[in-house]
Design a protein around this motif. Structure first.
Motif, PDB file in Angstrom:
ATOM      1  N   ALA A   4      -4.639   8.010   1.930  1.00  0.00           N
ATOM      2  CA  ALA A   4      -4.976   8.550   3.242  1.00  0.00           C
ATOM      3  C   ALA A   4      -3.659   8.818   3.962  1.00  0.00           C
ATOM      4  CB  ALA A   4      -5.829   7.570   4.028  1.00  0.00           C
ATOM      5  N   PHE A   5      -3.682   9.793   4.875  1.00  0.00           N
ATOM      6  CA  PHE A   5      -2.474  10.154   5.618  1.00  0.00           C
ATOM      7  C   PHE A   5      -2.823  10.234   7.105  1.00  0.00           C
ATOM      8  CE2 PHE A   5       1.219  13.045   6.577  1.00  0.00           C
ATOM      9  CZ  PHE A   5       2.210  12.247   6.027  1.00  0.00           C
ATOM     10  N   PRO A   6      -3.108   9.070   7.727  1.00  0.00           N
ATOM     11  CA  PRO A   6      -3.522   9.058   9.127  1.00  0.00           C
ATOM     12  C   PRO A   6      -2.385   9.494  10.059  1.00  0.00           C
ATOM     13  CG  PRO A   6      -4.060   6.985   8.023  1.00  0.00           C
ATOM     14  CD  PRO A   6      -3.117   7.722   7.141  1.00  0.00           C
ATOM     15  N   GLN A   7      -2.778  10.089  11.163  1.00  0.00           N
ATOM     16  CA  GLN A   7      -1.823  10.405  12.236  1.00  0.00           C
ATOM     17  C   GLN A   7      -1.887   9.302  13.281  1.00  0.00           C
ATOM     18  OE1 GLN A   7      -0.749  13.899  15.543  1.00  0.00           O
ATOM     19  NE2 GLN A   7      -2.135  14.348  13.844  1.00  0.00           N
ATOM     20  N   GLY A  63       3.029  -8.016   7.065  1.00  0.00           N
ATOM     21  CA  GLY A  63       3.196  -7.993   5.616  1.00  0.00           C
ATOM     22  C   GLY A  63       2.577  -6.788   4.945  1.00  0.00           C
ATOM     23  N   VAL A  64       2.055  -5.837   5.724  1.00  0.00           N
ATOM     24  CA  VAL A  64       1.456  -4.622   5.151  1.00  0.00           C
ATOM     25  C   VAL A  64       2.545  -3.569   4.994  1.00  0.00           C
ATOM     26  CG1 VAL A  64      -0.186  -2.751   5.520  1.00  0.00           C
ATOM     27  CG2 VAL A  64      -0.819  -5.102   6.102  1.00  0.00           C
ATOM     28  N   CYS A  65       2.703  -3.077   3.771  1.00  0.00           N
ATOM     29  CA  CYS A  65       3.750  -2.106   3.457  1.00  0.00           C
ATOM     30  C   CYS A  65       3.149  -0.725   3.279  1.00  0.00           C
ATOM     31  CB  CYS A  65       4.494  -2.537   2.184  1.00  0.00           C
ATOM     32  SG  CYS A  65       5.813  -1.405   1.689  1.00  0.00           S
ATOM     33  N   ILE A  66       3.477   0.188   4.184  1.00  0.00           N
ATOM     34  CA  ILE A  66       3.064   1.590   4.105  1.00  0.00           C
ATOM     35  C   ILE A  66       4.322   2.454   4.108  1.00  0.00           C
ATOM     36  CG2 ILE A  66       0.823   1.232   5.213  1.00  0.00           C
ATOM     37  CD1 ILE A  66       2.131   2.189   7.846  1.00  0.00           C
ATOM     38  N   VAL A  67       4.155   3.765   3.962  1.00  0.00           N
ATOM     39  CA  VAL A  67       5.299   4.673   3.971  1.00  0.00           C
ATOM     40  C   VAL A  67       5.188   5.596   5.182  1.00  0.00           C
ATOM     41  CG1 VAL A  67       6.663   6.321   2.636  1.00  0.00           C
ATOM     42  CG2 VAL A  67       5.225   4.644   1.449  1.00  0.00           C
ATOM     43  N   PRO A  68       6.227   5.699   5.994  1.00  0.00           N
ATOM     44  CA  PRO A  68       6.169   6.585   7.166  1.00  0.00           C
ATOM     45  C   PRO A  68       6.021   8.038   6.767  1.00  0.00           C
ATOM     46  CG  PRO A  68       8.398   5.742   6.845  1.00  0.00           C
ATOM     47  CD  PRO A  68       7.514   4.983   5.905  1.00  0.00           C
ATOM     48  N   GLY A  69       5.288   8.776   7.577  1.00  0.00           N
ATOM     49  CA  GLY A  69       5.027  10.172   7.269  1.00  0.00           C
ATOM     50  C   GLY A  69       6.270  11.033   7.215  1.00  0.00           C
ATOM     51  N   SER A  70       7.319  10.610   7.916  1.00  0.00           N
ATOM     52  CA  SER A  70       8.552  11.397   7.894  1.00  0.00           C
ATOM     53  C   SER A  70       9.183  11.415   6.513  1.00  0.00           C
ATOM     54  CB  SER A  70       9.548  10.854   8.931  1.00  0.00           C
ATOM     55  OG  SER A  70       9.609   9.447   8.897  1.00  0.00           O
ATOM     56  N   GLY A  71       8.780  10.497   5.638  1.00  0.00           N
ATOM     57  CA  GLY A  71       9.265  10.523   4.263  1.00  0.00           C
ATOM     58  C   GLY A  71       8.601  11.587   3.423  1.00  0.00           C
ATOM     59  N   PHE A  72       7.505  12.168   3.936  1.00  0.00           N
ATOM     60  CA  PHE A  72       6.776  13.210   3.222  1.00  0.00           C
ATOM     61  C   PHE A  72       6.908  14.564   3.895  1.00  0.00           C
ATOM     62  CE2 PHE A  72       4.790   9.152   2.491  1.00  0.00           C
ATOM     63  CZ  PHE A  72       4.570   9.131   1.119  1.00  0.00           C
ATOM     64  N   GLY A  73       7.375  14.538   5.152  1.00  0.00           N
ATOM     65  CA  GLY A  73       7.439  15.751   5.947  1.00  0.00           C
ATOM     66  C   GLY A  73       6.195  15.868   6.811  1.00  0.00           C
ATOM     67  N   GLN A  74       6.361  16.358   8.017  1.00  0.00           N
ATOM     68  CA  GLN A  74       5.238  16.516   8.942  1.00  0.00           C
ATOM     69  C   GLN A  74       5.658  17.464  10.055  1.00  0.00           C
ATOM     70  OE1 GLN A  74       4.526  12.478  10.261  1.00  0.00           O
ATOM     71  NE2 GLN A  74       6.666  12.172  10.777  1.00  0.00           N
ATOM     72  N   LYS A  75       4.694  17.996  10.773  1.00  0.00           N
ATOM     73  CA  LYS A  75       5.012  18.912  11.860  1.00  0.00           C
ATOM     74  C   LYS A  75       5.777  18.185  12.956  1.00  0.00           C
ATOM     75  CE  LYS A  75       1.537  22.534  11.412  1.00  0.00           C
ATOM     76  NZ  LYS A  75       0.402  23.253  12.051  1.00  0.00           N
ATOM     77  N   GLU A  76       6.701  18.920  13.551  1.00  0.00           N
ATOM     78  CA  GLU A  76       7.510  18.375  14.647  1.00  0.00           C
ATOM     79  C   GLU A  76       6.607  17.791  15.726  1.00  0.00           C
ATOM     80  OE1 GLU A  76      11.283  17.642  16.411  1.00  0.00           O
ATOM     81  OE2 GLU A  76      10.861  18.610  14.490  1.00  0.00           O
ATOM     82  N   ALA A 120       0.835  -1.198   0.000  1.00  0.00           N
ATOM     83  CA  ALA A 120       0.000   0.000   0.000  1.00  0.00           C
ATOM     84  C   ALA A 120       0.871   1.249   0.000  1.00  0.00           C
ATOM     85  CB  ALA A 120      -0.911  -0.002   1.226  1.00  0.00           C
ATOM     86  N   ASN A 121       2.080   1.107  -0.541  1.00  0.00           N
ATOM     87  CA  ASN A 121       3.056   2.192  -0.464  1.00  0.00           C
ATOM     88  C   ASN A 121       3.028   3.131  -1.656  1.00  0.00           C
ATOM     89  OD1 ASN A 121       4.266  -0.285  -1.786  1.00  0.00           O
ATOM     90  ND2 ASN A 121       5.842   1.218  -2.317  1.00  0.00           N
ATOM     91  N   ILE A 122       2.462   2.713  -2.790  1.00  0.00           N
ATOM     92  CA  ILE A 122       2.608   3.508  -3.997  1.00  0.00           C
ATOM     93  C   ILE A 122       1.313   3.474  -4.806  1.00  0.00           C
ATOM     94  CG2 ILE A 122       3.488   1.639  -5.480  1.00  0.00           C
ATOM     95  CD1 ILE A 122       5.588   3.723  -6.515  1.00  0.00           C
ATOM     96  N   GLY A 123       1.040   4.568  -5.511  1.00  0.00           N
ATOM     97  CA  GLY A 123      -0.205   4.697  -6.260  1.00  0.00           C
ATOM     98  C   GLY A 123      -0.171   3.984  -7.589  1.00  0.00           C
ATOM     99  N   ASP A 124      -0.074   2.661  -7.549  1.00  0.00           N
ATOM    100  CA  ASP A 124       0.021   1.849  -8.765  1.00  0.00           C
ATOM    101  C   ASP A 124      -1.234   0.987  -8.864  1.00  0.00           C
ATOM    102  OD1 ASP A 124       0.715   0.274 -10.905  1.00  0.00           O
ATOM    103  OD2 ASP A 124       2.732  -0.180 -10.185  1.00  0.00           O
ATOM    104  N   ALA A 125      -2.239   1.512  -9.563  1.00  0.00           N
ATOM    105  CA  ALA A 125      -3.564   0.886  -9.561  1.00  0.00           C
ATOM    106  C   ALA A 125      -3.560  -0.519 -10.133  1.00  0.00           C
ATOM    107  CB  ALA A 125      -4.544   1.771 -10.339  1.00  0.00           C
ATOM    108  N   ARG A 170       1.522   7.158   5.098  1.00  0.00           N
ATOM    109  CA  ARG A 170       0.690   7.221   3.896  1.00  0.00           C
ATOM    110  C   ARG A 170       0.332   5.817   3.466  1.00  0.00           C
ATOM    111  NH1 ARG A 170       1.931   8.766  -2.403  1.00  0.00           N
ATOM    112  NH2 ARG A 170       2.686   6.624  -2.349  1.00  0.00           N
ATOM    113  N   THR A 171      -0.946   5.627   3.159  1.00  0.00           N
ATOM    114  CA  THR A 171      -1.417   4.373   2.599  1.00  0.00           C
ATOM    115  C   THR A 171      -2.267   4.675   1.381  1.00  0.00           C
ATOM    116  OG1 THR A 171      -2.702   2.358   3.018  1.00  0.00           O
ATOM    117  CG2 THR A 171      -3.423   4.352   4.130  1.00  0.00           C
TER     118      THR A 171
END
Length: 524
Positions: A441-444, A475-488, A74-79, A494-495
């Motif tokens: 989605a970009f859950p906190q 086995g669920v692959c997501i991307v941590p928000g720190s790879g996109f930038g986020q408030k301190e 669920a890491n990349i927008g590849d439909a 991101r999923t």
């Protein structure tokens, strides 16, 4: 802002550790003399978590025992990688078969890409006349009537004309000149080409600053670093559905002047990774800000077909600034679209375009000279763009099927957007804004103090630690928000919403069980 530090840290360490060995081999190019920006640039959506996910897939294929039977990416927008079926009009061949005693007859309904790839198929008949007309028109614009020939660097002229007509229809009749349209290998290529124009330091030695939203799509941070430009982040307002505040834009720009000569403002609408759709009022605010400070505006609009929330609507930046009239029509604008998103999801075919508005004519000549060094984008990708901007029309043979398939894809994405937001929003320690558009989605995640301390002890960002634990255990692959930038002090991930409904429900089930165990293990 805190961007992920370990995304390519592992790779960088290995490169540096091998430096002595490399130099000893007397190679001309080493990690000591390579462009340093290549080492420092980061691209989180294909970082170490994704690399580990691929390793896990290989281990499972070899019979390894894991707490899960499959990896869900669920890491990349590849439909299409997530199971979306191609739109028939663009390239799917429907095989209609029947048996009559021992005889077998097969009839292929070939579509546009099949026809432009192999012209003889059109001579055999059996497919809609509008498909034939479409394919013949594309081939008529190709050298030797073949998609194997180079096109002009700007793209096939008839396709550029169709793009211009599409933009004009989309924007309610506001004129679009085909000469202002450049076709490219996806929107990414055009975005990077435009950024290259700003690779010049000011007289005082300052880099050109590029304002990008935080959270942002790592294409921008990676390209800015690679091109030795200056990253100027402005925070989206998570508390107000990831909208854009004028005060934050002013703060970001004012602070940037200490280090950069800021000239560019990037806006992603609908948003990636945040899934918001900007209101017209917000777009007008952005345009006024860009005009006030004489900024070149880059509008990333590749998700313009992906709008789901009630009351949300896509407004193109060009349409809004033209309707605002003088002096805003004088704003310099580059807007981008792609076949990789929308209802098409044709990521691998690499089709996209940029439309320029009010670009200096002399600069435009130089831009076209620059892209000529790459000869042209793939002509098959250009053909897909043509299918997108020039689809079947009511009354044509292919229209009903095309519309049914398009509407079904978008309806399914809307269903998954609602499902994801509700699911994450109902889990303790997770909050998630509505997914108004795009594919993410970009859950906190509200991490316990002990989990944060554990991550720090491993020299990892807390959300990276969380995402890696999620992968190893479920086995669920997501991307941590720190790879996109986020408030301190905040942590996100991101999923995509692209897994098909059954797989999406399985992914959310795996996530929920893991999250509960994680909170219990690290509770304060």
């Amino acid at each position: 802002m805190r961007l992920i530090t370990q995304t390519y840290g592992l790779v960088s360490k290995r490169l540096l550790a091998s430096s002595a060995r490399t130099m000893a081999s007397n190679r001309v190019l080493t990690v000591d003399n390579i462009n340093p920006n290549v080492i420092t640039m980061q691209y989180a959506v294909r970082g170490p978590i994704v690399i580990r996910a691929v390793e896990l897939e290989k281990e499972l294929a070899k019979g390894a025992t894991k707490p899960f039977k499959s990896v869900i990416k669920a890491n990349i927008g590849d439909a299409h990688a997530m199971g979306q079926v191609p739109i028939t009009f663009i390239r799917q061949a429907k095989i209609l078969s029947y048996f009559s005693k021992l005889e077998f007859d097969t009839h292929f309904q070939f579509q546009v890409l099949a026809c432009v790839t192999e012209k003889s198929l059109m001579e055999r008949g059996g497919y809609p006349p509008d498909v034939v007309k479409h394919a013949e028109e594309i081939l008529g614009g190709c050298g030797g009537n073949s998609v194997g020939a180079y096109s002009q660097s700007t793209g096939v002229d008839i396709i550029r004309k169709h793009v211009a007509e599409y933009i004009q229809r989309r924007d309610g009749g506001i004129p679009c000149d085909p000469e202002n349209v450049i076709l490219s290998g996806g929107a990414s290529e055009s975005i990077r080409n435009v950024l290259k124009l700003f690779m010049q330091h000011s007289a005082g030695g300052k880099k050109t600053g590029v304002m990008i939203p935080i959270p942002q799509y790592p294409l921008y941070s990676a390209s800015i670093e690679e091109f030795n430009l200056g990253q100027v982040g402005y925070y989206l307002n998570e508390e107000n559905a990831w909208s854009l505040d004028e005060a934050e834009l002013e703060r970001s720009l004012a602070e940037s002047h200490k280090d950069f000569n800021t000239k560019v403002l990037v806006v992603i609408n609908p948003g990636n990774p945040t899934g918001q759709v900007l209101s017209r009022e917000n777009i007008e605010l952005i345009i006024k800000f860009a005009h006030k400070h004489k900024l070149f505006l880059m509008a990333d609009e590749v998700y313009q077909d992906n709008v789901y929330a009630e009351g949300s609507k896509f407004h193109s930046f060009k349409k809004v600034l033209c309707e605002m009239g003088k002096p805003y029509t004088d704003l310099e604008l580059a807007s981008f679209h792609s076949v990789s998103k929308g209802y098409m999801g044709e990521c691998g075919l690499r089709g996209g375009y940029v439309e320029f508005h009010n670009l200096d004519p002399e600069v435009y000549v130089l831009f076209k000279k620059m892209i000529s060094a790459k000869l042209c984008s793939t002509v098959l990708g250009q053909a897909v763009i043509d299918c997108v901007v020039n689809p079947p029309q009511p009354g044509e043979p292919s229209y009903d099927l095309w519309k049914r398939e398009r509407d079904a894809v978008l309806a399914s994405l809307k269903e998954r957007a609602v499902l994801v937001q509700k699911a994450y929003g109902s889990i303790e320690g997770v909050s998630c804004n509505p997914v108004q558009g795009a594919m993410y989605a970009f859950p906190q995640i509200h991490l316990p103090k002990r989990a944060i301390e554990k991550a720090r002890s491993l020299n990892q960002e807390p959300d990276f630690f969380y995402a890696m634990q999620l992968l190893e255990n479920t086995g669920v692959c997501i991307v941590p928000g720190s790879g996109f930038g986020q408030k301190e002090g905040t942590y996100h991930f991101r999923t995509t919403i692209l897994p098909q409904p059954a797989l999406m429900k399985e992914m959310l089930d795996r996530f929920g069980k893991f999250h509960t165990r994680f909170l219990e293990e690290y509770k304060d």
